[in-house]
Design an enzyme around this catalytic site. Structure first.
Site, PDB file in Angstrom:
ATOM      1  N   GLU A  61       0.867  -1.167   0.000  1.00 47.73           N
ATOM      2  CA  GLU A  61       0.000   0.000   0.000  1.00 47.73           C
ATOM      3  C   GLU A  61       0.913   1.229   0.000  1.00 47.73           C
ATOM      4  O   GLU A  61       1.826   1.319   0.834  1.00 47.73           O
ATOM      5  CB  GLU A  61      -0.869  -0.023   1.270  1.00 47.73           C
ATOM      6  CG  GLU A  61      -1.890   1.076   1.215  1.00 47.73           C
ATOM      7  CD  GLU A  61      -2.789   1.146   2.435  1.00 47.73           C
ATOM      8  OE1 GLU A  61      -2.812   0.188   3.236  1.00 47.73           O
ATOM      9  OE2 GLU A  61      -3.457   2.176   2.565  1.00 47.73           O
ATOM     10  N   ARG A 296       5.747 -13.610   9.133  1.00 46.31           N
ATOM     11  CA  ARG A 296       6.441 -12.375   8.800  1.00 46.31           C
ATOM     12  C   ARG A 296       7.866 -12.400   9.346  1.00 46.31           C
ATOM     13  O   ARG A 296       8.190 -13.168  10.249  1.00 46.31           O
ATOM     14  CB  ARG A 296       5.676 -11.163   9.321  1.00 46.31           C
ATOM     15  CG  ARG A 296       5.521 -11.143  10.834  1.00 46.31           C
ATOM     16  CD  ARG A 296       4.506 -10.110  11.302  1.00 46.31           C
ATOM     17  NE  ARG A 296       4.863  -8.757  10.936  1.00 46.31           N
ATOM     18  CZ  ARG A 296       4.181  -8.018  10.037  1.00 46.31           C
ATOM     19  NH1 ARG A 296       3.125  -8.500   9.443  1.00 46.31           N
ATOM     20  NH2 ARG A 296       4.552  -6.796   9.768  1.00 46.31           N
ATOM     21  N   LYS A 306       4.765   0.939  10.890  1.00 52.42           N
ATOM     22  CA  LYS A 306       4.831   2.230  10.186  1.00 52.42           C
ATOM     23  C   LYS A 306       4.581   3.397  11.138  1.00 52.42           C
ATOM     24  O   LYS A 306       5.207   4.433  11.036  1.00 52.42           O
ATOM     25  CB  LYS A 306       3.796   2.259   9.066  1.00 52.42           C
ATOM     26  CG  LYS A 306       4.261   1.555   7.798  1.00 52.42           C
ATOM     27  CD  LYS A 306       3.184   1.574   6.723  1.00 52.42           C
ATOM     28  CE  LYS A 306       3.537   0.573   5.617  1.00 52.42           C
ATOM     29  NZ  LYS A 306       2.409   0.241   4.769  1.00 52.42           N
TER      30      LYS A 306
HETATM   31  P1  ATP Z   1      -0.003  -1.709   6.840  1.00 55.28           P
HETATM   32  O1  ATP Z   1      -0.185  -1.760   8.304  1.00 55.28           O
HETATM   33  O2  ATP Z   1       0.019  -0.331   6.293  1.00 55.28           O
HETATM   34  O3  ATP Z   1      -0.843  -2.668   6.044  1.00 55.28           O
HETATM   35  P2  ATP Z   1       2.156  -3.392   5.992  1.00 55.28           P
HETATM   36  O4  ATP Z   1       3.522  -3.457   6.584  1.00 55.28           O
HETATM   37  O5  ATP Z   1       1.313  -4.605   5.983  1.00 55.28           O
HETATM   38  O6  ATP Z   1       1.482  -2.186   6.707  1.00 55.28           O
HETATM   39  P3  ATP Z   1       1.785  -3.296   3.155  1.00 55.28           P
HETATM   40  O7  ATP Z   1       2.151  -2.221   2.222  1.00 55.28           O
HETATM   41  O8  ATP Z   1       0.379  -3.708   3.237  1.00 55.28           O
HETATM   42  O9  ATP Z   1       2.318  -2.817   4.554  1.00 55.28           O
HETATM   43  O10 ATP Z   1       2.719  -4.564   2.907  1.00 55.28           O
HETATM   44  C1  ATP Z   1       2.976  -5.093   1.649  1.00 55.28           C
HETATM   45  C2  ATP Z   1       3.328  -6.533   1.772  1.00 55.28           C
HETATM   46  O11 ATP Z   1       4.471  -6.710   2.587  1.00 55.28           O
HETATM   47  C3  ATP Z   1       2.205  -7.322   2.393  1.00 55.28           C
HETATM   48  O12 ATP Z   1       1.973  -8.453   1.599  1.00 55.28           O
HETATM   49  C4  ATP Z   1       2.715  -7.675   3.748  1.00 55.28           C
HETATM   50  O13 ATP Z   1       2.193  -8.898   4.206  1.00 55.28           O
HETATM   51  C5  ATP Z   1       4.227  -7.749   3.518  1.00 55.28           C
HETATM   52  N1  ATP Z   1       4.952  -7.501   4.757  1.00 55.28           N
HETATM   53  C6  ATP Z   1       4.879  -6.424   5.558  1.00 55.28           C
HETATM   54  N2  ATP Z   1       5.664  -6.573   6.642  1.00 55.28           N
HETATM   55  C7  ATP Z   1       6.261  -7.788   6.533  1.00 55.28           C
HETATM   56  C8  ATP Z   1       7.183  -8.546   7.338  1.00 55.28           C
HETATM   57  N3  ATP Z   1       7.663  -8.079   8.491  1.00 55.28           N
HETATM   58  N4  ATP Z   1       7.588  -9.748   6.878  1.00 55.28           N
HETATM   59  C9  ATP Z   1       7.127 -10.231   5.718  1.00 55.28           C
HETATM   60  N5  ATP Z   1       6.258  -9.589   4.928  1.00 55.28           N
HETATM   61  C10 ATP Z   1       5.820  -8.378   5.317  1.00 55.28           C
END
Ligand code: ATP
Ligand code: MG
Length: 587
Positions: A61, A296, A306
């Site tokens: 996002e 994750r 974030k």
């Molecule tokens: P938000 O809280 O804004 O959703 P987010 O960290 O999930 O934050 P996104 O932009 O939705 O941000 O994440 C993009 C992709 O990265 C998603 O598929 C998410 O699952 C993956 N992602 C985010 N953080 C991790 C992590 N620590 N390890 C593995 N994948 C991650």
């Protein structure tokens, strides 16, 4: 785990690879109809692919900067596509107009490229936006209503929340749940046409208010948001919820494996519910994408929320999103991390089904393993102390030389002068040596690395009693690389630079940003765990010829890996960041 300085192992197999291999072996996607649907990405792209390929996607996002956790998802998704001859899409999940901005989109694109991944496959750029599918999503919403699978609820968000029930109690049906489909469609059109204020009504799926899975208790599909979108402008004032949009995006793009983190496991039933209904309605075709969840990446000593990262920036605890202590891709890059090191970390940590913590030292080790074979060596004196070779003639210099890399003679040699006045490290001299100290102290001999053996003859103190100069005599026959070099045996070997030609440089000694392995769970506010000495800025000297061009990495002999700062360094005024020490020294 892998030992230092060994080549990276072949990518470890993991459950996602096993799933992909089984799906390919079963010919699961052989029937995939890639031509897509009206407005779909594959149609927009105009290039149906070889039907037996997998497709993954990385769907950030654009509401912030990418961090090391995202890198894990990027490496997994792009890595699977690469290793199995498939395609990975870069898709901006832009369904939240108030939080999203073009500058984040640009930063995400740059970060994924910098990490070494490319979304161009078979001559097509697989770069998409959720907002590309807003028309389709809207039509699908009307179709769901007409089929009895959705309704417009005129309760407030608070009322909807209050009637959802709890984990132990069933929810309550909305009074609007059984209204005629025509009425819901009429309301949805009014919502779309801007006739209603934010929060006054919402489109909900009609599933089961008593489901033990809260996500199936008539989830909201569309809400009203009178907000300008960074791409679609004011065309829409209703926006799909992520849970509704995401499965549709995957299906329209022909994604085969929709890989996400474990917290979405409870969403999978809705993911399947939605896609199956849209297929029954003739809006999507089988085979549909499947969602698979992995744990994750949790790295100790960093945070990836974030909101918390924003707080660090806004409250001035760091200099910005690219501060070298930040776990953002921008920060890691400025700190001197390489795309290869980050990829290596992601490979070594694999993909797992259960959450765990990865020690920060694994990231540092990945960097050492990447840079050790390729970073040229140079000498730096970080905390200078003058050493005068009293028996070396004033004004005379001679050239010493050393390999640029101890194991790569093809990288050539470097040369630097030796003369009467040198810089050495303060820690290499002791007036009264502690036990086991083999470096300089009155009467002792050491080798000046790549130069001569010298014998300490005295020192000078200032008024405060601080040693400001050390004196020594050199042994002319002992120059490194000459037959006499070994004629005198010494135990100490110290680095030095020729004072008149050493290049002054600012050096930033970075360390971990937090003192706690898990700053979010230490019982106090995470800010309390900030490491007060996460950076120390010092003035040192570099071997002449050390290149301060931004982004250039070196191994500073005995100190670790350093990179010329991308913002502040120049060839005339070098500024180097410590990326990591040579060994794990964290206490
Ligand atoms: P938000 O809280 O804004 O959703 P987010 O960290 O999930 O934050 P996104 O932009 O939705 O941000 O994440 C993009 C992709 O990265 C998603 O598929 C998410 O699952 C993956 N992602 C985010 N953080 C991790 C992590 N620590 N390890 C593995 N994948 C991650
Ligand atoms: Mg997310």
């Amino acid at each position: 785990m892998t030992t230092p300085n060994k080549p990276a192992p072949a990518p470890a197999t993991n459950f996602l690879r096993n799933i992909v291999e089984a799906d390919l072996a079963a010919g699961r996607y052989a029937e995939k109809h890639w031509a897509g649907h009206p407005g779909s990405a594959s149609e927009l792209a105009g290039a149906p692919l070889d039907p037996a390929r997998i497709r993954t996607r990385f769907p950030p996002e654009p509401n912030g900067y990418l961090h090391i956790g995202h890198a894990k998802s990027i490496a997994l998704n792009f890595g699977l596509a690469r290793d199995y001859g498939g395609v990975c899409h870069l898709r901006l999940d832009d369904t939240n107009p108030e939080k999203e901005e073009q500058r984040y989109v640009d930063a995400i694109v740059d970060a994924v490229r910098w990490l070494g991944y490319d979304w161009t496959a078979f001559g097509t750029e697989h770069y998409y936006h959720a907002s590309d599918y807003f028309d389709f999503m809207y039509e699908a919403a009307e179709a769901l209503i007409m089929a009895g699978h959705a309704y417009v609820d005129e309760q407030s968000p608070e009322e909807i929340r209050a009637m959802r029930g709890t984990l132990t109690e069933a929810g309550t049906d909305s009074p609007w749940r059984d209204r005629p489909p025509e009425e819901s469609v009429a309301r949805l059109r009014e919502m779309r046409d801007g006739k209603h204020p934010d929060g006054s009504m919402a489109l909900r799926a009609k599933i089961d208010m008593a489901s033990p899975n809260m996500n199936l208790r008539d989830p909201v599909l569309y809400r009203i948001r009178h907000a300008t979108h960074h791409r679609t402008g004011d065309k829409w004032c209703i926006y799909p919820m992520y849970t509704y949009a995401h499965p549709i995006e995957d299906a329209l793009e022909g994604i085969t494996h929709s890989i996400c983190t474990l917290e979405f496991e409870d969403q999978r039933p809705f993911y399947d519910w939605l896609l199956n209904h849209l297929r029954e309605l003739g809006l999507l075709e089988a085979p549909l994408p499947h969602q698979h969840e992995f744990a994750r990446l949790n790295l100790t000593y960093i945070i990836t929320s974030k909101r918390k990262l924003l707080q660090l920036v806004n409250d001035g605890h760091v200099s910005g999103w690219d501060d070298p202590r930040m776990p953002t891709i921008l920060g890691l890059r400025r700190r001197g991390y390489t795309p290869e090191a980050i990829q290596l970390l992601c490979e070594r940590t694999g993909a797992s089904k259960s959450d765990s913590w990865i020690d920060y030292s694994l990231l540092e080790q990945a960097l050492r393993d990447d840079l050790d074979p390729k970073a040229p060596r140079t000498v730096a004196v970080l905390r200078p102390l003058k050493l005068v070779i009293t028996n070396y003639p004033e004004g005379r210099t001679e050239e010493c030389s050393a390999p640029r890399h101890p194991h790569h003679p093809e990288m050539g040699r470097r040369t630097f002068p030796f003369g009467r006045e040198l810089w050495i490290e303060q820690e290499d001299f002791e007036e009264t040596p502690p036990k086991g100290f083999f470096r300089l102290f009155p009467g002792n001999m050491v080798r000046l690395k790549y130069g001569y053996v010298v014998k300490c003859t005295g020192f000078v103190k200032d008024e405060a009693g601080k040693v400001v100069e050390v004196q020594a005599e050199y042994l002319p026959d002992t120059r490194s690389g000459t037959p006499g070099a070994d004629s005198v045996k010494v135990k100490g070997n110290i680095t030095w630079l020729h004072a008149p030609t050493a290049v002054p440089a600012e050096i930033r000694l970075y360390d971990r940003l937090f003192t706690e392995a898990n700053p979010s769970a230490g019982g106090k506010d995470f800010i309390e765990y900030l490491n007060p000495s996460s950076v120390e800025t010092i003035q040192g000297y570099l071997e002449p010829g050390t290149d301060g061009t931004p982004g250039t990495s070196y191994q500073f002999e005995r100190f670790g890996y350093f990179v010329a700062d991308r913002e502040d360094s120049s060839t005339l005024a070098p500024v180097f960041n410590r990326t990591t020490t040579l060994r794990d020294t964290w206490k």
